[in-house]
Design an enzyme around this catalytic site. Structure first.
Site: not given
Lengths: 390, 307
Positions: B12, B41-43, B65, B112
C-alpha cells in the site's frame, strides 16, 4: 412500507456496452450478459444447436468416460473409507459436469487451483490415478508425503496447486499466478474453483477485487452445490445469485447449468479465450447439487430431505449427457457398460497398487519445513530417530 | 531490482508515495508500475497474490504498511505462506519477503506500534529477521531476497529517522542465523534485537560507568537464532538479560531463556532476567513509559551483577 426503485434501465445500458466490447470476438457474447442460466443440453437429449460446442466424437467420449470415472471413484472412496482402509474422503457426485467440462477447456500450460471436491478436474488436468491414489492413501509416494488431508492434491508437473483446508486461501494465490503470467507475457490462464460457501470469505473479496483491478487472466469457477456442509445457500448470501457479484468487481459473471457439461465447457472456453486475449477475469457460477455428504464425516440426512435429492437425481449430469451422446450416435449403446467396466478395472488396479505402498518414513516429518533443516529442527529429528543418544 | 527482473514490490502506498516511511522512494519511476505495485488496501490480498506471483517464478517483496496491520493477512502468512513447501512435499515453495515496519517510538498509538515477532517465530516455515542498523538492513534484506524460504523482515520503525550510517554500495549479505556481538564484555550478557539494541547500547554505557562489563548481542536473525553465540557468551559471563519491546508473557525472551536453561544451566550464576514491554496493549500517551528504557535495562544488569 418498502420503497422499490427500478434500476434495471441503468443496468441494461451498461450491460449492453459491456456486451458490445466482446460481440465482435465472440458470437456468443450475449450469454455473458444474459440473466438466464446458460444451458445447452435438454433433458430429452436435444441440444441447442446455436450453442453446441464443436467437439469430436472422440472428445465427447473422453468427457463422458471421465465423468463416469469421477462418479465411480467417489463411490469407491466412500467404500474404502467405510471399510477403514482410508481415513477420509470427499464425494464429488453431482459435480462431474462442473469439473470435467471446465478442465476440458484448459490447455496443459494453464494452472488450476482446485478445491477439495475437484477429483475429476485434477484427473483431466493430468493427475494419474496412481498419483491420485497415493495421495488418497497418504503413502510414501504421495507427492505431499502424507502431510495433508488426502483431498488437497498437488502436482507441479500438471500445474495443480496445493490448497489448504481454509477454503478461500488459494483464491488470491491464483490471482497472483495470473498476474505473473501476464507480467511474463505468457499466454496462459489460471482457473480456481470454489464452493458457494467460500464466497462468504474475506479472501474471496480480496481475490475478486485484485483480479478486477489487475485485469488478471483468471477464471473463478464457483461450483454452487447449494450447501456449505449443512447450510443452504441462503445462509451465505442474500444476493440474487453468485454470478452477479462479479459485476461489482468490474468483470463478467455468468450463471450456467452445472449439470450440463457442454454448458460448463462452453462458458469456460469463452472465459479462457477472453482471458488469453487480454480481456481479464470471468466468474462462472455452475449451479449443481452435492448428491452426497460434505465428506465421509458428514450425514446429510440431518439437514436435508429425500425429496430434494430425488429432484436433483432426475437432473443428474451423467444421464443428461448420455442422452445427448446416444442421440448423436457418439457412443453405441453397448459401449456404456464397457466404459463402466474398464473404469472399475482401472480403479481396482490403482487402489491395489497404492494401498501396498508403506506410509512415509518418520524422518520425513522434519523435512520441507525449510529448504534445509535448521539446527533446532535437526535436534528434534535426531531425538525422534534416536540419533545422538539425547 | 536492476539485476533481476523477477523482483517485484507490492503493497500500500509504496509506489506513488514511496512508502509511508519512504523506504521505496523513487522505485516507481525507475522500475514502473508493473514492478512497483500500489495494491488495493488489503493485506490478505497483498500476501496472497505475492504467494501466487512467487509460485509462477517472480520474487515478490511484499510490504505490510505496519506490523499491526498483518492480522488481516494472518491466515495467508501462517496457514499458506509458511506451510506451502511442507504441505506440498516441496512441489510448491513460495519465496516471498514480507517487509513490516514494527515497534513503537513514533507516537503511532496502539495500532502503529506493536512488536508481535513471537507469532511468526512460533510458526514453523518462516524465517524471521530484524536488523538494528542500516548496514545490516541492506545485508539482511539481500540475504532474505536470496533465501529459498519465506522471510518475515521486520524493520524497526523508530530508527528509520534516528539512525544514519553510510552503507557500502557493493553487493554484500549479512548471514541468516548469525548474531552480532555489538560490544564485548565479561560480567553480564545482554541479548536484544531491533530498535532495542540502541536502548541497550545506552544501558551498556551506563553500566560501564559503574564498572560492570556487559556483552551486548544483537540477535538479528530471530529464527533461526544463533544459539552458539548466545551459549558462548553466557558460559563466559554466567549472567543473562534479554530485552525486547514486545510484552513479556509469551514473548520471544521466554523461549530464549528456556533454551539457555536447557543447555547451560550449570554455567548460570543468576536467574535469567527479561526486560520487556508491559503485558498491556501498547499505549499512546504513555508510550515512553511503556517502552523498556535504558534505565530499566540498567536495573536488570545491576541486579544480575550483584546477585
Amino acid at each position: 412500507m418498502s420503497i422499490q426503485v427500478d434500476f434495471s434501465i441503468l443496468f441494461k445500458s451498461s450491460r449492453e456496452r459491456k456486451c458490445l466490447r466482446w460481440i465482435d470476438r465472440f458470437l456468443m457474447a450475449e450469454l455473458l450478459h444474459s440473466t438466464n442460466m446458460l444451458q445447452i443440453l435438454k433433458p430429452n437429449g436435444e441440444v441447442d444447436r446455436k450453442l453446441e460446442p464443436r467437439l469430436t466424437n472422440d472428445e465427447l467420449r473422453m468427457m463422458y468416460r471421465y465423468m463416469v470415472l469421477t462418479r465411480r471413484l467417489s463411490e469407491k472412496l466412500l467404500s474404502l473409507q467405510r471399510q477403514g482402509r482410508i481415513g477420509f474422503c470427499v464425494d464429488s457426485s453431482g459435480h462431474e459436469a462442473c469439473q470435467i467440462g471446465s478442465a476440458f477447456a484448459l490447455s496443459p500450460d494453464d494452472w488450476i487451483f482446485p478445491y477439495y471436491r475437484d477429483s475429476g478436474m485434477c484427473l483431466v488436468k493430468g493427475l494419474s490415478l496412481k498419483e491420485f491414489m497415493d495421495h488418497t492413501f497418504t503413502n510414501e509416494e504421495d507427492a505431499c508425503l502424507g502431510r495433508q488431508l488426502n483431498v488437497h492434491w498437488a502436482s507441479r508437473e500438471h500445474h495443480i496447486v496445493s490448497s489448504s483446508s481454509c477454503v478461500a486461501g488459494r483464491l488470491p494465490h491464483a490471482v497472483g499466478v495470473a498476474y505473473a503470467m501476464k507480467y511474463k507475457n505468457q499466454n496462459d490462464v489460471c482457473l480456481t474453483s470454489l464452493g458457494d460457501g467460500s464466497t462468504s470469505q474475506g479472501e474471496f473479496h480480496s481475490a475478486m477485487n485484485f483480479a478486477g483491478v489487475w485485469r488478471a487472466p483468471i477464471i473463478f469457477l464457483v461450483e454452487n452445490n447449494q450447501y456449505a456442509i449443512s447450510l443452504p445457500l441462503r445462509y451465505q448470501t442474500a444476493s440474487q445469485n453468485i454470478a452477479i457479484k462479479a459485476e461489482a468487481y468490474g468483470f463478467e459473471g455468468v450463471q450456467v447449468n452445472g449439470n450440463d457439461v457442454l454448458a460448463v465447457y462452453k462458458a469456460t472456453k469463452m472465459a479462457v479465450e477472453k482471458a488469453r486475449a487480454g480481456g481479464g477475469p470471468t466468474m462462472i457460477e455452475a449451479v449443481t447439487y452435492r448428491m452426497g455428504g460434505h465428506s465421509s464425516s458428514d450425514d446429510p440426512a440431518r439437514y436435508r430431505n429425500e425429496e430434494e435429492l430425488e429432484y436433483w437425481k432426475a437432473r443428474d449430469a451423467i444421464p443428461l449427457f448420455r442422452n445427448y451422446l446416444t442421440r448423436k450416435n457418439a457412443i453405441r449403446e453397448e459401449e456404456y457398460d464397457e466404459i463402466v467396466q474398464s473404469v472399475d478395472e482401472e480403479l481396482t488396479l490403482a487402489i491395489r497398487a497404492s494401498e501396498k505402498i508403506p506410509k512415509p518414513a518418520l524422518s520425513t516429518l522434519f523435512t520441507d519445513v525449510y529448504s534445509e533443516i535448521p539446527w533446532h529442527i535437526k535436534d528434534e529429528q535426531d531425538e525422534a530417530l534416536g540419533v545422538g543418544g539425547q | 531490482m536492476s539485476s533481476n527482473s523477477d523482483v517485484v514490490l507490492l503493497g500500500e502506498d509504496l509506489g506513488r508515495d514511496g512508502g509511508v516511511f519512504r523506504a521505496t522512494e523513487g522505485l516507481l519511476d525507475e522500475f514502473g508500475p508493473q514492478r512497483v505495485i500500489d495494491t488495493p488496501l488489503s493485506e490478505d490480498g497483498i500476501i496472497g497474490t505475492a504467494i501466487g506471483m512467487s509460485l509462477y517464478g517472480l520474487l515478490p517483496v511484499a510490504e505490510i504498511q505496519f506490523m499491526d496491520f498483518a492480522y488481516p493477512a494472518f491466515n495467508q502468512i501462517v496457514n499458506e505462506l509458511a506451510k506451502f513447501r511442507y504441505r506440498s512435499g516441496g512441489e510448491f515453495s513460495p519465496r516471498v519477503v514480507v517487509r513490516m515496519p514494527y515497534g513503537g517510538g513514533i507516537k503511532g498509538g496502539l495500532y502503529h506500534s506493536q512488536s508481535t515477532e513471537a507469532f511468526f517465530i512460533h510458526t514453523p516455515g518462516l524465517i524471521v529477521l530484524t536488523p538494528s542498523n542500516p548496514h545490516d538492513t541492506k545485508g539482511l534484506l539481500l540475504s532474505a531476497m536470496r533465501c529459498p524460504d519465506p522471510v518475515i523482515f521486520l524493520e524497526p520503525k523508530r530508527i528509520y529517522r534516528t539512525f544514519r550510517e553510510e552503507v557500502p554500495d557493493d553487493d554484500y549479505t549479512t548471514p541468516i542465523g548469525k548474531a552480532s556481538v555489538v560490544s564485548e564484555g565479561s560480567d553480564v550478557t545482554l541479548l536484544s534485537w531491533g530498535a532495542m539494541v540502541q536502548t541497550c547500547n545506552e544501558a551498556v554505557a551506563l553500566a560501564s560507568k559503574e564498572n560492570i562489563s556487559v556483552e551486548l548481542i544483537d540477535l538479528r536473525s530471530l529464527l533461526p537464532f544463533d544459539i552458539e553465540s548466545i551459549l558462548r557468551s553466557v558460559k563466559k559471563t554466567g549472567r543473562l538479560a534479554i530485552a525486547h519491546e514486545a510484552p513479556k508473557i509469551g514473548g520471544f525472551g521466554g523461549e530464549l531463556a528456556a533454551q539457555v536453561s536447557e543447555r547451560a544451566i550449570d554455567s548460570l550464576q543468576a536467574p535469567i532476567l527479561r526486560v520487556g514491554g508491559y503485558d498491556t496493549p501498547f499505549p499512546y500517551s504513555l508510550e515512553n513509559q511503556y517502552l523498556p528504557s535504558s534505565s530499566r535495562v540498567l536495573k536488570a544488569i545491576k541486579n544480575l551483577a550483584g546477585y
